[in-house]
Design a protein around this motif. Structure first.
Motif, PDB file in Angstrom:
ATOM      1  N   ILE A   1      37.119  95.306  52.701  1.00 63.48           N
ATOM      2  CA  ILE A   1      36.481  96.086  53.773  1.00 63.48           C
ATOM      3  C   ILE A   1      37.384  97.241  54.191  1.00 63.48           C
ATOM      4  O   ILE A   1      36.950  98.383  54.278  1.00 63.48           O
ATOM      5  N   VAL A   2      38.671  96.950  54.415  1.00 66.18           N
ATOM      6  CA  VAL A   2      39.566  97.994  54.915  1.00 66.18           C
ATOM      7  C   VAL A   2      40.054  98.911  53.788  1.00 66.18           C
ATOM      8  O   VAL A   2      40.140 100.133  53.962  1.00 66.18           O
ATOM      9  N   THR A   3      40.324  98.368  52.596  1.00 69.72           N
ATOM     10  CA  THR A   3      40.867  99.245  51.541  1.00 69.72           C
ATOM     11  C   THR A   3      39.793 100.121  50.912  1.00 69.72           C
ATOM     12  O   THR A   3      40.069 101.226  50.481  1.00 69.72           O
ATOM     13  N   LYS A   4      38.548  99.630  50.851  1.00 71.51           N
ATOM     14  CA  LYS A   4      37.547 100.379  50.085  1.00 71.51           C
ATOM     15  C   LYS A   4      36.324 100.809  50.867  1.00 71.51           C
ATOM     16  O   LYS A   4      35.538 101.613  50.405  1.00 71.51           O
ATOM     17  N   GLU A   5      36.082 100.224  52.045  1.00 74.39           N
ATOM     18  CA  GLU A   5      34.736 100.380  52.603  1.00 74.39           C
ATOM     19  C   GLU A   5      34.648 101.049  53.967  1.00 74.39           C
ATOM     20  O   GLU A   5      33.538 101.247  54.454  1.00 74.39           O
ATOM     21  N   THR A   6      35.768 101.378  54.587  1.00 76.66           N
ATOM     22  CA  THR A   6      35.624 101.923  55.949  1.00 76.66           C
ATOM     23  C   THR A   6      35.252 103.402  55.932  1.00 76.66           C
ATOM     24  O   THR A   6      35.610 104.149  55.021  1.00 76.66           O
ATOM     25  N   TYR A   7      34.511 103.808  56.940  1.00 79.08           N
ATOM     26  CA  TYR A   7      34.239 105.223  57.187  1.00 79.08           C
ATOM     27  C   TYR A   7      35.334 105.700  58.131  1.00 79.08           C
ATOM     28  O   TYR A   7      35.298 105.408  59.328  1.00 79.08           O
ATOM     29  N   ASP A   8      36.317 106.418  57.557  1.00 75.50           N
ATOM     30  CA  ASP A   8      37.446 106.883  58.368  1.00 75.50           C
ATOM     31  C   ASP A   8      37.303 108.369  58.637  1.00 75.50           C
ATOM     32  O   ASP A   8      36.827 109.110  57.785  1.00 75.50           O
ATOM     33  N   PHE A   9      37.729 108.795  59.792  1.00 76.49           N
ATOM     34  CA  PHE A   9      37.734 110.236  60.074  1.00 76.49           C
ATOM     35  C   PHE A   9      38.790 110.560  61.120  1.00 76.49           C
ATOM     36  O   PHE A   9      39.247 109.674  61.845  1.00 76.49           O
ATOM     37  N   LYS A  10      39.176 111.834  61.119  1.00 75.91           N
ATOM     38  CA  LYS A  10      40.071 112.302  62.170  1.00 75.91           C
ATOM     39  C   LYS A  10      39.206 112.929  63.235  1.00 75.91           C
ATOM     40  O   LYS A  10      38.300 113.703  62.918  1.00 75.91           O
ATOM     41  N   ASP A  11      39.435 112.590  64.496  1.00 69.68           N
ATOM     42  CA  ASP A  11      38.658 113.280  65.526  1.00 69.68           C
ATOM     43  C   ASP A  11      39.333 114.629  65.823  1.00 69.68           C
ATOM     44  O   ASP A  11      40.347 114.971  65.218  1.00 69.68           O
ATOM     45  N   ARG A  12      38.761 115.401  66.724  1.00 67.82           N
ATOM     46  CA  ARG A  12      39.283 116.752  66.946  1.00 67.82           C
ATOM     47  C   ARG A  12      40.659 116.743  67.617  1.00 67.82           C
ATOM     48  O   ARG A  12      41.317 117.758  67.720  1.00 67.82           O
ATOM     49  N   GLY A  13      41.069 115.580  68.088  1.00 67.29           N
ATOM     50  CA  GLY A  13      42.419 115.453  68.645  1.00 67.29           C
ATOM     51  C   GLY A  13      43.391 114.897  67.604  1.00 67.29           C
ATOM     52  O   GLY A  13      44.467 114.413  67.954  1.00 67.29           O
ATOM     53  N   ASP A  14      42.981 114.909  66.321  1.00 66.39           N
ATOM     54  CA  ASP A  14      43.803 114.469  65.203  1.00 66.39           C
ATOM     55  C   ASP A  14      44.134 112.978  65.229  1.00 66.39           C
ATOM     56  O   ASP A  14      45.142 112.533  64.704  1.00 66.39           O
ATOM     57  N   ARG A  15      43.265 112.197  65.876  1.00 64.51           N
ATOM     58  CA  ARG A  15      43.479 110.748  65.890  1.00 64.51           C
ATOM     59  C   ARG A  15      42.714 110.116  64.736  1.00 64.51           C
ATOM     60  O   ARG A  15      41.623 110.566  64.388  1.00 64.51           O
ATOM     61  N   ASP A  16      43.292 109.042  64.150  1.00 67.03           N
ATOM     62  CA  ASP A  16      42.613 108.324  63.063  1.00 67.03           C
ATOM     63  C   ASP A  16      41.610 107.355  63.648  1.00 67.03           C
ATOM     64  O   ASP A  16      41.979 106.433  64.383  1.00 67.03           O
ATOM     65  N   MET A  17      40.351 107.579  63.312  1.00 64.70           N
ATOM     66  CA  MET A  17      39.256 106.762  63.838  1.00 64.70           C
ATOM     67  C   MET A  17      38.488 106.130  62.687  1.00 64.70           C
ATOM     68  O   MET A  17      38.456 106.667  61.592  1.00 64.70           O
ATOM     69  N   THR A  18      37.827 105.007  62.975  1.00 59.69           N
ATOM     70  CA  THR A  18      37.022 104.327  61.960  1.00 59.69           C
ATOM     71  C   THR A  18      35.718 103.856  62.583  1.00 59.69           C
ATOM     72  O   THR A  18      35.727 103.298  63.684  1.00 59.69           O
ATOM     73  N   LEU A  19      34.619 104.086  61.880  1.00 60.58           N
ATOM     74  CA  LEU A  19      33.343 103.499  62.316  1.00 60.58           C
ATOM     75  C   LEU A  19      33.464 102.001  62.108  1.00 60.58           C
ATOM     76  O   LEU A  19      33.870 101.568  61.027  1.00 60.58           O
ATOM     77  N   ARG A  20      33.096 101.205  63.093  1.00 65.22           N
ATOM     78  CA  ARG A  20      33.351  99.765  63.005  1.00 65.22           C
ATOM     79  C   ARG A  20      32.629  99.142  61.788  1.00 65.22           C
ATOM     80  O   ARG A  20      31.424  99.327  61.621  1.00 65.22           O
ATOM     81  N   PRO A  21      33.389  98.420  60.934  1.00 64.15           N
ATOM     82  CA  PRO A  21      32.746  97.746  59.796  1.00 64.15           C
ATOM     83  C   PRO A  21      32.238  96.366  60.173  1.00 64.15           C
ATOM     84  O   PRO A  21      31.513  95.730  59.409  1.00 64.15           O
ATOM     85  N   GLU A  22      32.615  95.889  61.352  1.00 64.92           N
ATOM     86  CA  GLU A  22      32.195  94.566  61.832  1.00 64.92           C
ATOM     87  C   GLU A  22      32.461  94.539  63.337  1.00 64.92           C
ATOM     88  O   GLU A  22      33.090  95.462  63.876  1.00 64.92           O
ATOM     89  N   GLY A  23      32.010  93.481  64.008  1.00 61.86           N
ATOM     90  CA  GLY A  23      32.086  93.482  65.467  1.00 61.86           C
ATOM     91  C   GLY A  23      33.263  92.738  66.081  1.00 61.86           C
ATOM     92  O   GLY A  23      33.652  93.013  67.219  1.00 61.86           O
ATOM     93  N   THR A  24      33.845  91.795  65.335  1.00 59.72           N
ATOM     94  CA  THR A  24      34.831  90.886  65.941  1.00 59.72           C
ATOM     95  C   THR A  24      36.066  91.626  66.489  1.00 59.72           C
ATOM     96  O   THR A  24      36.473  91.399  67.631  1.00 59.72           O
ATOM     97  N   ALA A  25      36.645  92.526  65.660  1.00 62.55           N
ATOM     98  CA  ALA A  25      37.893  93.191  66.074  1.00 62.55           C
ATOM     99  C   ALA A  25      37.686  93.952  67.389  1.00 62.55           C
ATOM    100  O   ALA A  25      38.540  93.892  68.295  1.00 62.55           O
ATOM    101  N   GLY A  26      36.550  94.639  67.524  1.00 63.18           N
ATOM    102  CA  GLY A  26      36.275  95.411  68.745  1.00 63.18           C
ATOM    103  C   GLY A  26      36.108  94.506  69.966  1.00 63.18           C
ATOM    104  O   GLY A  26      36.582  94.823  71.055  1.00 63.18           O
TER     105      GLY A  26
END
Ligand code: HAM
Length: 426
Positions: A59-84
């Motif tokens: 999930i983390v190595t191959k499947e996350t939707y990662d992006f930098k927001d406009r403040g240059d922070r590393d963000m990820t669209l949640r791939p599952e609910g538990t961690a959040g």
């Protein structure tokens, strides 16, 4: 033409109705179990999932939707609910609460950049529960019972519950060493990813899609052989409580789950229905006692599961279960001419606010096609408002089944519909 992104889908028509029905079942059941609704953001700091789900998982190595927001922070669209949810539990200091266990439920979209195929989407919906603060096997069994009861309530028959235990930290470490010993002499036969997994996290070799069919994967030691006494006792208790709850299950040592946070109980519910696709795991979950600490919180235990809405819908379809039964409109309002449109609008509004499923003519149809439209909507009653009706403060109401006609004053219309529609509904 711009098309929807790969791995996503649109909801409309009967599918939408089916989904809304199921969501009501989730809500009602969670009320009965006394669980609290949680909602967390669709995106989180990427680090949460690296630490939570595990940096060596697919999930983390191959499947996350990662992006930098406009403040240059590393963000990820949640791939599952538990961690959040665990992050929220820790950040909002719920662990101090005297009312442990905290029992939460959630529902919403998750994102994984997977190869789209039947039962696998890039945007999919999960319903899930997470319970914090109790080490008792009672909660493991309760969480499994929620999953099973959802399928039961929806009338789904073909389900199979498989459980396993990974044990506590000590048992897991012993198992990890056993796996290393087992794979070490055969390292050269493993794929390059698995060679890396061998070093970092040998348990993940068991999810490998490349090495899956190799001979070496057939006699892997099982987690159950490495459970210490405490872990064995916990697992025995889970089984005992499942029996009390009348839940049939099998112990399957192959269930290890593809996320890193699990300890003790893990479980999956599969669709056991002829013709169901290969993605037949309807839901999965388990206990994750180390996760809160791993993301920087106190050492509080947790247990939960999540089920996929898409696979649930597919399973219902496969068993021909249609949940949407009564789709009738109560009353359809027809203005006879432009002059009565405001009266029709006002009556429509009045009836809607008083609990009747009401629709009206927005298309300036003639009377005949308005009746056809009322039939399409399966409207139980039709109300006609013309010059005469306005003058006398009445409506002409027609029972669309019996074709009986009534002249009802505006003051009496609620009473009329109340008694007639309720009577018919009985
Ligand atoms: P998971 O096994 O990764 O676990 O996902 C749970 C369920 O979500 C699966 O059984 C499946 O029904 C559905 N699902 C997963 N990926 C997809 C996809 N790409 N397309 C459609 N459906 C999918 C978890 O996510 C854990 N957070 C469960 C959990 C909660 N464990 C403890 N608490």
């Amino acid at each position: 033409m711009i098309q929807k992104p790969k791995g996503t889908y649109d909801v409309y028509g009967d599918k939408g109705k089916q989904i809304l029905y199921i969501e009501e079942v989730f809500k009602a059941l969670m009320k009965q179990y006394n669980y609290e609704y949680f909602r967390t953001p669709l995106f989180e700091a990427s680090e949460l999932f690296h630490r939570g789900v595990g940096s060596t998982t697919d999930i983390v190595t191959k499947e996350t939707y990662d992006f930098k927001d406009r403040g240059d922070r590393d963000m990820t669209l949640r791939p599952e609910g538990t961690a959040g949810i665990v992050r929220s539990f820790v950040e909002n200091k719920m662990y101090g609460s005297a009312s442990m266990p905290i029992k939460s439920w959630y529902y919403g979209p998750m994102y994984r950049y997977e190869r789209p195929q039947s039962g696998r989407f890039r945007e999919f919906y999960q319903f899930g529960v997470e319970v914090f603060g109790s080490d008792d096997a009672l909660i493991d069994a309760e969480v499994i019972s929620i999953a099973v009861n959802i399928y039961r309530l929806l009338g789904l028959k073909g389900i199979k519950v498989s459980i396993n235990s990974l044990g506590d930290l000590e048992s897991r470490n012993n198992y990890r060493e056993a796996l290393k010993e087992y794979f070490r002499p055969h390292l050269d036969t493993l794929c390059s990813d698995c060679k890396e997994r061998f070093e970092k996290n040998p348990l993940r070799i068991l999810d490998c899609k490349v090495d899956n069919d190799k001979e070496i994967m057939k006699n892997i030691p099982t987690t159950i052989e490495y459970l210490n006494e405490v872990s064995k006792k916990h697992f025995e208790d889970v089984k005992k409580y499942l029996e009390v709850l009348d839940i049939e299950f099998v112990v399957n040592p192959k269930v290890v789950r593809g996320l890193d946070y699990y300890t003790h109980t893990v479980f999956e519910v599969e669709a056991d229905i002829a013709g169901f696709g290969s993605q037949n795991v309807l839901c999965g979950g388990g206990r994750y006692n180390g996760l809160s600490k791993q993301i920087g919180g106190p050492d509080v235990s947790g247990v939960g599961f999540a089920l996929g809405m898409e696979r649930l819908l597919a399973a219902l379809e496969c068993e021909n279960i249609n949940l949407v039964k009564d789709d009738n409109v109560d009353i359809y309002i027809i203005p006879m001419s432009e002059n009565e449109i405001s009266n029709a609008l006002s009556l429509t509004n009045h009836l809607r606010l008083n609990g009747f499923k009401t629709d009206m003519d927005y298309m300036h149809r003639n009377l005949k096609s308005n009746f056809k439209q009322a039939d399409r909507m399966k409207s139980k009653y039709v109300a006609i408002i013309g010059e005469e009706e306005v003058k006398n403060n009445i409506v002409t109401i027609k029972n669309n089944n019996t074709k009986e006609e009534y002249k009802i004053s505006l003051e009496e219309i609620l009473e009329f519909l109340d008694s007639n529609i309720l009577e018919e509904g009985e």
